[in-house]
Design an enzyme around this catalytic site. Structure first.
Site, PDB file in Angstrom:
ATOM      1  N   ASP A  73       0.878  -1.161   0.000  1.00 14.87           N
ATOM      2  CA  ASP A  73       0.000   0.000   0.000  1.00 14.87           C
ATOM      3  C   ASP A  73       0.919   1.215   0.000  1.00 14.87           C
ATOM      4  O   ASP A  73       2.130   1.084   0.225  1.00 14.87           O
ATOM      5  CB  ASP A  73      -0.883  -0.027   1.238  1.00 14.87           C
ATOM      6  CG  ASP A  73      -1.805   1.180   1.335  1.00 14.87           C
ATOM      7  OD1 ASP A  73      -2.216   1.709   0.292  1.00 14.87           O
ATOM      8  OD2 ASP A  73      -2.111   1.590   2.473  1.00 14.87           O
ATOM      9  N   ASP A  75      -0.059   5.104   1.176  1.00 16.19           N
ATOM     10  CA  ASP A  75      -0.278   5.937   2.359  1.00 16.19           C
ATOM     11  C   ASP A  75      -0.326   5.079   3.616  1.00 16.19           C
ATOM     12  O   ASP A  75      -1.116   4.142   3.726  1.00 16.19           O
ATOM     13  CB  ASP A  75      -1.587   6.721   2.223  1.00 16.19           C
ATOM     14  CG  ASP A  75      -1.507   7.794   1.157  1.00 16.19           C
ATOM     15  OD1 ASP A  75      -0.398   8.296   0.918  1.00 16.19           O
ATOM     16  OD2 ASP A  75      -2.547   8.123   0.554  1.00 16.19           O
ATOM     17  N   ASP A 263      -1.429  -1.081   6.395  1.00 14.36           N
ATOM     18  CA  ASP A 263      -1.308  -0.399   7.686  1.00 14.36           C
ATOM     19  C   ASP A 263      -2.620  -0.265   8.425  1.00 14.36           C
ATOM     20  O   ASP A 263      -2.643   0.193   9.565  1.00 14.36           O
ATOM     21  CB  ASP A 263      -0.725   1.012   7.478  1.00 14.36           C
ATOM     22  CG  ASP A 263      -1.719   1.936   6.788  1.00 14.36           C
ATOM     23  OD1 ASP A 263      -2.142   2.945   7.404  1.00 14.36           O
ATOM     24  OD2 ASP A 263      -2.090   1.654   5.637  1.00 14.36           O
TER      25      ASP A 263
END
Length: 320
Positions: A73, A75, A263
């Site tokens: 990913d 961000d 995240d």
């Protein structure tokens, strides 16, 4: 260059548990809170998360014995970006004098605690604003003197705000003050050096992700990606699995051959619903989320090597 169409810093203490007065309560989404962790591993089950999407989840094949692709990913994984996005949104609200019914005397400003919860539950900038305005009332602004009442004008308001916010975010990234999160670049280089396929899948706007990647991982690494997908490239945002299902197809691999680094719970759900095992490297704003379906959980990737991830995936296959 990727065959598909189309960003990290010191950890802060985790945010406090969500308040009962949480303004996001109408989302009817409950996230089980868990304590801050250093690292742990779990057994992955491809059926542990049921998808509301019509996309059929990929399954982990028992014949898959090696890690063949590493998917990041952007961000929150490549860079800790939540506060940068929030700054850009608030700058946009101020620039266009966005006044909501709940606070008509000053431009809308999303606080850090509120934004942490918002971005962890709703993927994509336009969906965030659309949900907020539906819940708190459509605003007046320098774009529309009176609050828009039809779908066309509401879409124009959101598009205008998002476009300006994206340009502001680019300015912040270009400032040279943003760094990649620890361990990310080393893992990327290890993966490429060992012949693994490398991909980035982000729900953010393509132009902003490209800018992040070119400035943070460098043009050479970016151009060597085997697959790059952004929010523009799929109809549904995470936690829908579309972006990861599409990545697997573009990489010509099954989901079980890929390992995703995320995240947040939203990203974790997207990966597992696509049949992909996922490791989580949490940030200060996601540390208290329930990552029960992750095969490993890390505060960052400083001490994580490619061989560790390969062993994790082999254990997943053995368990299945």
């Amino acid at each position: 260059m990727p065959s598909s169409s189309s960003c990290t810093m010191l950890l802060l203490p985790p945010n406090p548990s969500f308040s009962p007065r949480n303004p996001l309560s109408s989302l009817h989404t409950t996230l089980r809170l868990s304590p801050l962790r250093t690292s742990t591993t779990r057994t992955f089950s491809s059926s542990s998360s049921s998808s509301s999407s019509s996309t059929r989840p990929l399954s982990i094949s028992a014949s898959s014995r090696a890690l063949r692709a590493l998917i990041f990913d952007c961000d929150g994984v490549i860079l800790e970006s939540e506060h940068l996005h929030r700054q850009a949104y608030n700058d946009a609200f101020s620039h266009f004098n966005v006044l909501c019914p709940s606070s008509p005397s000053q431009p809308l400003n999303w606080g850090s605690d509120f934004y942490d919860q918002l971005q962890n539950r709703i993927g994509g900038g336009k969906p965030k604003m659309r949900w907020y305005f539906k819940e708190h009332g459509w605003p007046s602004s320098s774009i529309f003197e009176t609050p828009p009442v039809d779908d066309t004008d509401r879409a124009k308001l959101i598009d205008t705000l998002q476009d300006w916010k994206t340009e502001r975010y680019k300015e912040i990234i270009k400032s040279g003050t943003v760094e990649t999160r620890p361990g990310v670049l080393r893992l990327m280089d290890e993966a490429k050096a060992s012949g693994k396929k490398l991909a980035v899948c982000s729900a953010a706007t393509k132009s902003s992700v490209i800018l992040c990647l070119e400035n943070l991982i460098g043009t050479e690494r970016f151009q060597s990606l085997d697959c790059f997908l952004a929010g523009d490239d799929v109809k549904e945002k995470k936690p829908d699995p579309s972006i990861y299902v599409t990545a697997a197809k573009n990489l010509d691999l099954s989901g079980g051959d890929c390992l995703v680094v995320e995240d947040s719970v939203i990203g974790l759900q997207a990966a597992t619903r696509a049949g992909m095992p996922c490791v989580v490297t949490y940030t200060s704003s996601t540390a208290n989320q329930d990552f029960k379906d992750a095969i490993a959980i890390y505060p960052d990737l400083s001490n994580v090597r490619l061989k560790d991830l390969e062993s994790l995936l082999q254990n997943v296959v053995a368990a299945n």
